[in-house]
Design an enzyme around this catalytic site. Structure first.
Site, PDB file in Angstrom:
ATOM      1  CB  SER A   1       8.754  -4.729 -15.091  1.00 58.27           C
ATOM      2  OG  SER A   1      10.097  -5.664 -15.349  1.00 58.27           O
TER       3      SER A   1
ATOM      4  CG  ASP B   1      13.632  -8.079  -8.685  1.00 65.38           C
ATOM      5  OD1 ASP B   1      14.262  -8.580  -8.762  1.00 65.38           O
ATOM      6  OD2 ASP B   1      12.151  -8.168  -8.522  1.00 65.38           O
TER       7      ASP B   1
ATOM      8  CG  HIS C   1      12.003  -4.788 -11.215  1.00 70.59           C
ATOM      9  ND1 HIS C   1      11.783  -6.805 -11.124  1.00 70.59           N
ATOM     10  CD2 HIS C   1      11.398  -4.701 -11.701  1.00 70.59           C
ATOM     11  CE1 HIS C   1      11.286  -6.697 -12.398  1.00 70.59           C
ATOM     12  NE2 HIS C   1      10.905  -5.742 -12.869  1.00 70.59           N
TER      13      HIS C   1
END
Length: 433
Positions: free
Chosen positions: A161, A409, A412
């Site tokens: 990702s 998060d 990312h």
């Protein structure tokens, strides 16, 4: 690094061409007038003519039809023109005039996982930082030039990702110059392969989901969170067939390996005779990369395909590592880390050395893979993660709402943001090779 300017419209280019023509004419006259000097003088005159022809040809080729390709040159006055600059050693410079390179709201295919402004982030200064190498400059990203270079070609990102975030960044970087009717996005291979197409250029920018590069039980692009992560460490063909004929391949694999022991399968999934064994992670990581490198050596068209490997993308999940309160993470961070050379525990040097050794071995076998070393420059950017400002795929619990750190998060990256710089580095190498 600085870009050298030139082209058909440059006065310097025209002057140099005219001077070269005059010089060639004079040289030709000397040969005619001196024909009686003998063979030796004639030989020297011929050498002069050939030298002049080379100069003229070089000038013509450098004009490149009026377009100038970005070149990487040392800008220091103490450096020779052949000096190489370390693009990955530098500092972040605040630049709210040139950055961001695109607007989040204007990117047609922006990912909700990375659209921090859309999901409520108010401080947008993370978008305004430019990476400045110490002794040179990165070439300015030019979407038209990149698409021209990609005409009739495939640029494929392969990995997890984080790699998908870099792909999304690249799509956003070129998206704004294309009319709506001349671009498209579709998925294939059960959703593992996402393809952005610039129709006028017959160019594609793609992402293939393969978080461990080799075959694993985490290969489903949606349902991949499994409690017992297992790899078929010698099997890669299932994935590789989707990117065999790519012109530019950008790989990564790191975070999915972050556990002490990996479960390795000798055999195939569903085979009752398959052999499973827990093996120390670093050893399995090397085995998988050897499988990857062996495949590249045999299958890559060395006259066509350019290969890149993106190093570890750092995480910022433990605030005590940058001397903030223990128990916190990237949540509510708005400033970057100022300590030069900062290195958090979310990045594993041993794994990076494995990658470097495998790439060096490939180079010794005649196949070049360029490492894009984004780790150190990304380490400083603790404020560049989505934190809580992204789409939540599952409903938040009351406990989570009361403690935002628990669902932030810090892996990312927001877009526009850090991955755009990764792509500026990739852009520099695509044109420099």
């Amino acid at each position: 690094m600085k870009l050298q300017k030139g082209g058909r419209d440059g006065a310097a280019g025209r002057g140099t061409m005219e001077e070269a023509k005059i010089k060639m004419a004079k040289t030709y006259q000397i040969v005619l007038a001196g024909s009686s000097w003998g063979v030796r003088n004639t030989f020297h005159s011929l050498v002069a003519i050939l030298t002049t022809l080379v100069v003229i040809t070089t000038i013509y080729l450098r004009q490149d039809g009026g377009h100038v390709s970005p070149k990487i040159n040392a800008s220091s006055s103490n450096s020779s023109s052949s000096s190489k600059c370390d693009l990955f050693s530098g500092k972040w410079v605040f630049d709210n005039e040139s950055y961001p390179l695109y607007k989040e709201k204007e990117c047609t295919f922006m990912s909700d996982q990375l659209a921090c402004e859309k999901f409520g982030r108010k401080d947008l200064s993370y978008q305004n930082w430019r990476w400045q190498p110490h002794h040179c400059n990165l070439p300015r990203f030019n979407a038209t030039a990149l698409l021209e270079r990609l005409r009739n070609r495939r640029l494929v990102f392969v990995g997890d990702s984080l790699n998908r975030g870099q792909w999304a960044s690249m799509v956003c970087l070129v998206d704004s110059i294309l009319p709506k009717t001349l671009k498209s996005m579709h998925s294939t291979a059960n959703g593992s392969l996402n393809i952005f197409k610039a129709k006028d250029y017959n160019a594609t920018i793609e992402h293939y989901w393969s978080p461990l590069l080799v075959e694993s039980n985490s290969d489903d692009p949606v349902n991949h969170r499994v409690p017992e992560r297992t790899v078929r460490v010698k099997a890669i063909e299932k994935h590789a067939r989707y990117w065999t004929d790519a012109d530019f391949l950008v790989f990564n694999t790191y975070l999915w390996w972050r556990r002490p022991v990996m479960n390795v399968l000798w055999g195939s999934f569903g085979d009752p005779d398959g052999v499973y064994k827990g093996v120390e992670m670093l050893r399995v990581y090397e085995m998988a990369l050897r499988t990857w490198s062996d495949w590249l050596e045999v299958h890559v068209n060395r006259n066509k395909t350019h290969l890149f490997f993106v190093s570890m993308s750092p995480t910022h999940e433990r605030a005590e590592e940058w001397r903030a309160a223990k128990g916190n993470n990237c949540y509510s961070e708005t400033d970057m880390i100022a300590e030069e050379g900062y290195w958090g525990k979310g990045s594993d040097p041993k794994m990076m050395h494995v990658v470097e050794n495998v790439i060096d071995d490939l180079k010794a076998r005649g196949l070049n893979v360029q490492m894009l070393n984004i780790t150190q420059l990304s380490e400083y950017r603790k404020e560049g993660h989505p934190s809580i400002y992204r789409k939540q795929w599952d409903a938040l619990t009351q406990e989570q709402i009361a403690n935002p750190n628990s669902y932030a998060d810090c892996i990312h990256w927001c877009l526009p943001g850090v991955p755009d710089v990764w792509n500026e580095l990739l852009y520099a190498y695509i044109f420099h090779q």
